[in-house]
Motif scaffolding. Structure first.
Motif, PDB file in Angstrom:
ATOM      1  N   ASP A 118       0.787  -1.160   0.046  1.00  0.00           N
ATOM      2  CA  ASP A 118      -0.030   0.022  -0.223  1.00  0.00           C
ATOM      3  C   ASP A 118       0.899   1.344   0.006  1.00  0.00           C
ATOM      4  OD1 ASP A 118       0.939   0.235   2.532  1.00  0.00           O
ATOM      5  OD2 ASP A 118      -1.044  -0.222   3.616  1.00  0.00           O
ATOM      6  N   ASP A 119       0.178   2.531   0.034  1.00  0.00           N
ATOM      7  CA  ASP A 119       0.995   3.678   0.195  1.00  0.00           C
ATOM      8  C   ASP A 119       2.185   3.683   1.328  1.00  0.00           C
ATOM      9  OD1 ASP A 119      -0.407   4.437  -2.242  1.00  0.00           O
ATOM     10  OD2 ASP A 119      -1.783   5.713  -1.176  1.00  0.00           O
ATOM     11  N   ASP A 120       1.618   3.401   2.270  1.00  0.00           N
ATOM     12  CA  ASP A 120       2.636   3.265   3.474  1.00  0.00           C
ATOM     13  C   ASP A 120       3.876   2.534   3.332  1.00  0.00           C
ATOM     14  OD1 ASP A 120       0.984   5.201   4.700  1.00  0.00           O
ATOM     15  OD2 ASP A 120      -0.231   3.766   5.972  1.00  0.00           O
ATOM     16  N   ILE A 121       3.446   1.547   2.905  1.00  0.00           N
ATOM     17  CA  ILE A 121       4.806   0.535   2.871  1.00  0.00           C
ATOM     18  C   ILE A 121       5.461   0.964   1.558  1.00  0.00           C
ATOM     19  CG2 ILE A 121       5.150  -1.799   1.921  1.00  0.00           C
ATOM     20  CD1 ILE A 121       4.334  -1.726   4.941  1.00  0.00           C
ATOM     21  N   LYS A 122       4.824   1.601   0.581  1.00  0.00           N
ATOM     22  CA  LYS A 122       5.713   2.177  -0.739  1.00  0.00           C
ATOM     23  C   LYS A 122       6.690   3.187  -0.195  1.00  0.00           C
ATOM     24  CE  LYS A 122       6.413   3.019  -5.142  1.00  0.00           C
ATOM     25  NZ  LYS A 122       7.363   4.188  -4.943  1.00  0.00           N
ATOM     26  N   ARG A 123       6.169   4.009   0.885  1.00  0.00           N
ATOM     27  CA  ARG A 123       7.110   5.082   1.275  1.00  0.00           C
ATOM     28  C   ARG A 123       8.103   4.452   2.194  1.00  0.00           C
ATOM     29  NH1 ARG A 123       2.137   7.921   1.512  1.00  0.00           N
ATOM     30  NH2 ARG A 123       1.425   6.962   3.542  1.00  0.00           N
ATOM     31  N   LYS A 124       7.982   3.407   2.759  1.00  0.00           N
ATOM     32  CA  LYS A 124       9.155   2.716   3.668  1.00  0.00           C
ATOM     33  C   LYS A 124      10.215   2.218   2.369  1.00  0.00           C
ATOM     34  CE  LYS A 124       6.730   1.277   7.581  1.00  0.00           C
ATOM     35  NZ  LYS A 124       6.544  -0.013   8.265  1.00  0.00           N
ATOM     36  N   TRP A 125       9.727   1.485   1.304  1.00  0.00           N
ATOM     37  CA  TRP A 125      10.324   1.189   0.176  1.00  0.00           C
ATOM     38  C   TRP A 125      11.164   2.026  -0.329  1.00  0.00           C
ATOM     39  CZ3 TRP A 125      11.943  -3.010  -2.489  1.00  0.00           C
ATOM     40  CH2 TRP A 125      12.467  -3.055  -3.664  1.00  0.00           C
ATOM     41  N   ASP A 126      10.594   3.450  -0.569  1.00  0.00           N
ATOM     42  CA  ASP A 126      11.161   4.564  -1.298  1.00  0.00           C
ATOM     43  C   ASP A 126      12.486   5.017  -0.605  1.00  0.00           C
ATOM     44  OD1 ASP A 126       9.764   4.270  -3.488  1.00  0.00           O
ATOM     45  OD2 ASP A 126       8.194   5.776  -2.785  1.00  0.00           O
ATOM     46  N   GLN A 127      12.355   4.728   0.659  1.00  0.00           N
ATOM     47  CA  GLN A 127      13.454   5.254   1.679  1.00  0.00           C
ATOM     48  C   GLN A 127      14.772   4.790   1.440  1.00  0.00           C
ATOM     49  OE1 GLN A 127      12.418   4.813   5.611  1.00  0.00           O
ATOM     50  NE2 GLN A 127      10.847   6.323   5.617  1.00  0.00           N
ATOM     51  N   ASP A 128      14.870   3.525   0.770  1.00  0.00           N
ATOM     52  CA  ASP A 128      16.131   2.921   0.406  1.00  0.00           C
ATOM     53  C   ASP A 128      15.932   1.866  -0.563  1.00  0.00           C
ATOM     54  OD1 ASP A 128      18.901   2.016   0.089  1.00  0.00           O
ATOM     55  OD2 ASP A 128      19.327   2.096   2.323  1.00  0.00           O
ATOM     56  N   PRO A 129      15.408   1.903  -1.958  1.00  0.00           N
ATOM     57  CA  PRO A 129      15.124   0.873  -2.698  1.00  0.00           C
ATOM     58  C   PRO A 129      16.345  -0.103  -2.900  1.00  0.00           C
ATOM     59  CG  PRO A 129      14.549   2.693  -3.733  1.00  0.00           C
ATOM     60  CD  PRO A 129      15.120   3.286  -2.326  1.00  0.00           C
ATOM     61  N   ALA A 130      17.370   0.592  -3.058  1.00  0.00           N
ATOM     62  CA  ALA A 130      18.756  -0.315  -3.460  1.00  0.00           C
ATOM     63  C   ALA A 130      18.941  -1.621  -2.088  1.00  0.00           C
ATOM     64  CB  ALA A 130      19.816   0.291  -3.707  1.00  0.00           C
TER      65      ALA A 130
END
Length: 147
Positions: A118-130
């Protein structure tokens, strides 16, 4: 009543131990909930697929918005299929577990498609995708039983 309890126990235990390599949900065989996986690369957005353009790949049904997208997928399914079978990439990374994914919470990183819950998890993902990709790449083979 006893049959119902036995059925539920078998159903729940099978869910706990067996996951399909491609996420389709419990009551459907549609990969990406019927969204066109090629569109993320060509249109840079989620686009719903059509029942007119369907193919089977790794036991799931993949829907596309056009014949051109269907043909592109058939020619190179590994290029267009989401990483980690379309399960939530953050869950595979951070939790070393399966979780459903929303086709509207996505990213293309280095030419590969990743979905999130969801959007909240996507924001966590976006913090350090690598970092998440590195961790998920390490976790994924074990999760699907292919160490």
């Amino acid at each position: 009543m006893t049959r119902l309890v036995m059925f539920l126990a078998l159903f729940i235990s099978s869910l706990a131990f067996a996951q399909d390599e491609i996420y389709t949900g419990y009551f459907s065989n549609k990969a990406l909930s019927g969204y066109d996986t090629v569109a993320y690369f060509t249109d840079q957005k989620p686009v719903e697929g059509s029942a007119k353009y369907v193919t089977e790949y790794k036991g799931a049904d993949w829907y596309f918005a056009s014949q051109q997208h269907l043909d592109m997928f058939k020619a190179e399914p590994e290029k267009y299929a989401p990483q980690y079978g379309g399960y939530c990439a953050w869950a595979v990374s951070a939790k070393n577990d399966f979780a459903s994914a929303d086709p509207k919470d996505w990213a293309v990183v280095d030419g590969k498609l990743y979905l999130n819950y969801d959007d909240d998890i996507k924001r966590k993902w976006d913090q350090d995708p690598a970092l998440h990709i590195k961790q998920a790449d390490a976790n994924w083979p074990t999760l699907i039983g292919k160490p």
